[in-house]
Design a protein around this motif. Structure first.
Motif, PDB file in Angstrom:
ATOM      1  N   TRP A  10      39.657  31.949  37.540  1.00 35.41           N
ATOM      2  CA  TRP A  10      40.274  31.319  38.600  1.00 35.41           C
ATOM      3  C   TRP A  10      41.682  31.244  38.444  1.00 35.41           C
ATOM      4  O   TRP A  10      42.186  30.651  37.446  1.00 35.41           O
ATOM      5  CB  TRP A  10      39.610  29.912  38.814  1.00 35.41           C
ATOM      6  CG  TRP A  10      40.445  29.512  40.047  1.00 35.41           C
ATOM      7  CD1 TRP A  10      41.488  28.186  40.071  1.00 35.41           C
ATOM      8  CD2 TRP A  10      40.397  29.591  41.376  1.00 35.41           C
ATOM      9  NE1 TRP A  10      42.013  28.065  41.213  1.00 35.41           N
ATOM     10  CE2 TRP A  10      41.326  28.728  42.227  1.00 35.41           C
ATOM     11  CE3 TRP A  10      39.485  30.281  42.406  1.00 35.41           C
ATOM     12  CZ2 TRP A  10      41.421  28.647  43.669  1.00 35.41           C
ATOM     13  CZ3 TRP A  10      39.540  30.409  43.476  1.00 35.41           C
ATOM     14  CH2 TRP A  10      40.613  29.602  44.091  1.00 35.41           C
ATOM     15  N   GLY A  63      35.178  43.121  51.029  1.00 38.41           N
ATOM     16  CA  GLY A  63      36.103  42.471  49.965  1.00 38.41           C
ATOM     17  C   GLY A  63      36.573  43.709  49.110  1.00 38.41           C
ATOM     18  O   GLY A  63      37.828  43.368  48.410  1.00 38.41           O
ATOM     19  N   GLU A 109      42.326  38.524  42.680  1.00 41.63           N
ATOM     20  CA  GLU A 109      40.732  38.129  43.044  1.00 41.63           C
ATOM     21  C   GLU A 109      40.107  38.269  41.824  1.00 41.63           C
ATOM     22  O   GLU A 109      40.550  39.382  40.929  1.00 41.63           O
ATOM     23  CB  GLU A 109      40.151  38.961  43.947  1.00 41.63           C
ATOM     24  CG  GLU A 109      40.900  38.577  45.581  1.00 41.63           C
ATOM     25  CD  GLU A 109      40.649  37.239  46.104  1.00 41.63           C
ATOM     26  OE1 GLU A 109      39.741  36.408  45.645  1.00 41.63           O
ATOM     27  OE2 GLU A 109      41.533  36.771  47.001  1.00 41.63           O
TER      28      GLU A 109
END
Length: 297
Positions: A10, A63, A109
């Motif tokens: 993250w 995605g 991402e």
């Protein structure tokens, strides 16, 4: 750091726009992308296979996207980069790759890996590292091997195309291979996704295996990418109880014979430190045609 964070880090980077000659490819770029991939259909077999399935520079996978590096005031496609769960540079120099890396930082991402020709793969990672993005493992030297004729040793006739009834046994072997290779379970990111992948390989005839009298897998290998020109072998695994018995060369020769039913060239890439596997592949007739690198997150 937990294993899950390695799979899905993250990292909240701002989504700014740069003036790099990089943009997301659209349908009208498909012809230019095909021409780019055709420069080296062995090194580019992974993306070539995806383009064969989808027939568009716009990926069918949710995605995922394809980046392009354009020259001549945005007219000529000089390089490309698949960006999805994996990142794969296509015909990229280090300069192109660094531009792709800057785009990735700005639109960050999580990714499972970056793999492909060593120079651009490592150049992308240099940019990510400078932005504070770390990797679990960097495998900087992976010989890319290929064979374009019959194997030099006799194939083991016991190796056959896997059948749907073998799914449970193949899944166990595939998961063991994955964990041994990358250091964590493939189920960590979602068991259902991995089960679907294994089932897809079997249903499409891209899984090869041989089991013992009770069905336990002795050897398995997959065709992870398939085009009319080349295939790429992945997931090679020998049951630990059968290692050291001189079985690998015969099985790999059989893999080549089965793969040649799909395309004339069979390829794979291997860690440089895996001397036993490299010796086996050389014995079968594989020759080095390039160098890959893999970054694992």
């Amino acid at each position: 750091m937990s294993r899950l964070s390695r799979v899905a880090p993250w990292l909240p980077f701002p989504k700014e726009t740069t003036h790099e000659p990089v943009r997301v490819l659209v349908h009208r770029d498909t012809g230019a992308l095909r021409a780019l991939i055709a420069r080296d259909r062995v090194a580019n077999v992974f993306v070539d296979s995806l383009l064969t399935q989808n027939s568009s520079a716009v990926p069918a996978f949710p995605g995922a996207l394809m980046l392009g590096f354009f020259e001549d005031d945005g007219v000529s496609l000089a390089a490309a980069c698949w960006v999805g769960s994996n990142v794969v540079p296509i015909e990229s120099t280090a300069e192109h790759a660094r531009a792709f890396g800057r785009w990735m930082v700005e639109h960050w991402e999580p990714h499972a890996s970056i793999f492909g020709p060593a120079e651009p793969t490592l150049a992308i990672m240099e940019v990510l590292q400078s932005a504070g993005i770390t990797a679990q493992d960097i495998r900087a030297n992976q010989p890319l091997l290929a064979i374009s004729g019959p194997p030099l040793v006799a194939p083991n006739p016991a190796l056959t195309v896997s059948e749907s009834g073998q799914f449970s046994e193949i899944l166990v072997a595939a998961a063991a291979m994955f964990e041994e290779e990358v250091g964590y379970s493939p189920f960590l990111g979602g068991e259902a996704n991995y089960r679907r992948r294994v089932a897809w390989l079997i249903s499409n005839g891209f899984s090869f295996s041989h089991g013992d009298e009770v069905g336990e897998v002795i050897f398995k290998a997959d065709l992870g990418a398939v085009t009319s020109y080349a295939t790429q072998v992945q997931g090679v695994w020998v049951n630990p109880e059968r290692r050291g018995q001189g079985l690998s060369a015969g099985y790999m020769a059989a893999v080549v014979e089965l793969a040649r039913k799909h395309a004339p060239v069979t390829s794979l890439y291997v860690n440089d430190y895996n001397t036993k596997a490299r010796a086996c592949y050389e014995r079968v007739g594989f020759e080095q045609v390039g160098t890959f690198a893999t970054i694992l997150f």
